[in-house]
Design an enzyme around this catalytic site. Structure first.
Site, PDB file in Angstrom:
ATOM      1  N   SER A 109       0.822  -1.211   0.000  1.00 31.77           N
ATOM      2  CA  SER A 109       0.000   0.000   0.000  1.00 31.77           C
ATOM      3  C   SER A 109       0.853   1.257   0.000  1.00 31.77           C
ATOM      4  CB  SER A 109      -0.898  -0.009   1.240  1.00 31.77           C
ATOM      5  OG  SER A 109      -1.499   1.247   1.453  1.00 31.77           O
TER       6      SER A 109
ATOM      7  N   TYR B  52      -2.227  -0.079  10.105  1.00 31.63           N
ATOM      8  CA  TYR B  52      -2.400  -0.688   8.781  1.00 31.63           C
ATOM      9  C   TYR B  52      -1.127  -0.528   7.956  1.00 31.63           C
ATOM     10  CZ  TYR B  52      -3.906  -1.268   3.950  1.00 31.63           C
ATOM     11  OH  TYR B  52      -3.996  -1.670   2.635  1.00 31.63           O
TER      12      TYR B  52
END
Length: 337
Positions: free
Chosen positions: A136, A161
């Site tokens: 990501s 995350y």
């Protein structure tokens, strides 16, 4: 026929990728747990779309297998890896979302780190040497250097995350180094398009404007994202598949997959408003912890190595998404013109 295991394959990106892999002559196995992070019926619909594509393209049903289960379940993985001749793993499954990860970091590390480790271990034990990991843009944190390059430091993630995705990249390198696996880590930059998860901004904002729902609007609108249309992301993943297949030399690399242009939050809302010809009702709120100020992808490395070249401009991508959204709601597009 080569078999590719796609974890999280019933989701937004995974279902599009599965269709593309089937069209490119691969057999595809999806492993997905249909988690209730958002309504599982949405993923069921994605599976229906895959079957429809297969029927339209006359792809044999035997080329596709859906397995329901969790990447952390040893019995599920054992059964899959023992009974299927898996050639490559494309690992998309994850607990997603920056803000949710701040509320429950233990779950995010359990799924995103332990789950990734379990898959890598299965590949090691079964001598599966080809692995693609979905990372990501969040790993860059509040990087001051624009655009973000794969060579930049990513040692200061600002959410659990992001930290879990960075951890996944490190595990991938470890298995490449120790066990001669060829691995590509793909840093996705804000993917959007048909089937997008309902919790993501473009989908949420569009839905709210259509249905006259007040929209939480965090900050002054200057924060920006490098939005990437789904077909461009799929092109990039297929490029990574070919990159891994290209030679027998074991290799590891990280690639940015972005749209090559950052769009401010304010501009994003205005583009949706203009496409729908309807104004948003904004509830102005302060910035949230863990939110990045900007994401911007340097895609020169991906262009050179993967042949990656995004082709869908943001305005066109929004138009395509809105058309899909209105059709999915069974609302005629002309109602908003």
């Amino acid at each position: 026929m080569k078999t590719i295991l796609v974890t999280g394959g019933a989701g937004f990106i995974g279902s599009h990728l599965t269709e593309a892999l089937l069209e490119n002559g691969f057999k595809v196995i999806i492993l997905d747990n249909f988690h209730s992070y958002y309504p599982p019926i949405i993923k069921r619909k994605n599976i229906e779309e895959i079957h429809l594509t297969m029927n339209n393209r006359k792809i044999p049903l035997s080329n596709f297998l859906l397995t329901e289960g969790d990447i952390r379940e040893e019995s599920v993985l054992e059964s899959l890896f023992n009974t299927q001749n898996i050639y490559m793993v494309i690992h998309l499954a994850a607990m997603a979302g920056v803000r949710k990860s701040i509320e429950n970091p233990l779950l995010y590390f359990d799924v995103n780190v332990q789950g990734t480790l379990r898959l890598l271990e299965k590949c090691r034990k079964k001598s599966i040497k080809k692995f693609i990991f979905a990372s990501s843009s969040s790993v860059y944190g509040n990087n001051n250097k624009i655009p973000f390059s794969e060579k930049d430091s990513v040692d200061k993630p600002i959410s659990p995350y992001a930290a879990s995705k960075k951890s996944g990249e490190l595990l991938c390198y470890n298995y490449h180094h120790l066990y001669d696996m060829s691995i590509a880590c793909l840093r996705f930059f804000t993917v959007y398009g048909p089937r997008q998860r309902p919790d993501l901004a473009i989908h949420k904002f569009s839905h709210s404007i259509i249905n006259d729902i007040k929209i939480p609007f965090y900050g002054d609108g200057s924060s920006s994202r490098d939005y990437t249309y789904i077909s461009d992301i799929i092109q990039g993943i297929l490029g990574a598949v070919h990159w891994i297949e290209n030679d027998e030399i074991k290799k590891y690399d990280i690639f940015n997959l972005g749209g090559d242009k950052s769009i401010s939050l304010k501009s994003m809302v205005e583009t949706i408003e203009n496409t729908l010809n309807k104004k948003a009702d904004l509830q102005l709120l302060p910035l949230q912890p863990g939110d990045m100020k900007i994401t911007s992808a340097d895609i020169s490395h991906s262009q050179k190595q993967l042949g990656y070249m995004p082709t869908i401009p943001f305005q066109e991508g929004i138009r395509k998404f809105i058309t899909w959204k209105l059709n999915s709601l069974k609302i005629k597009e002309q109602d908003y013109k």
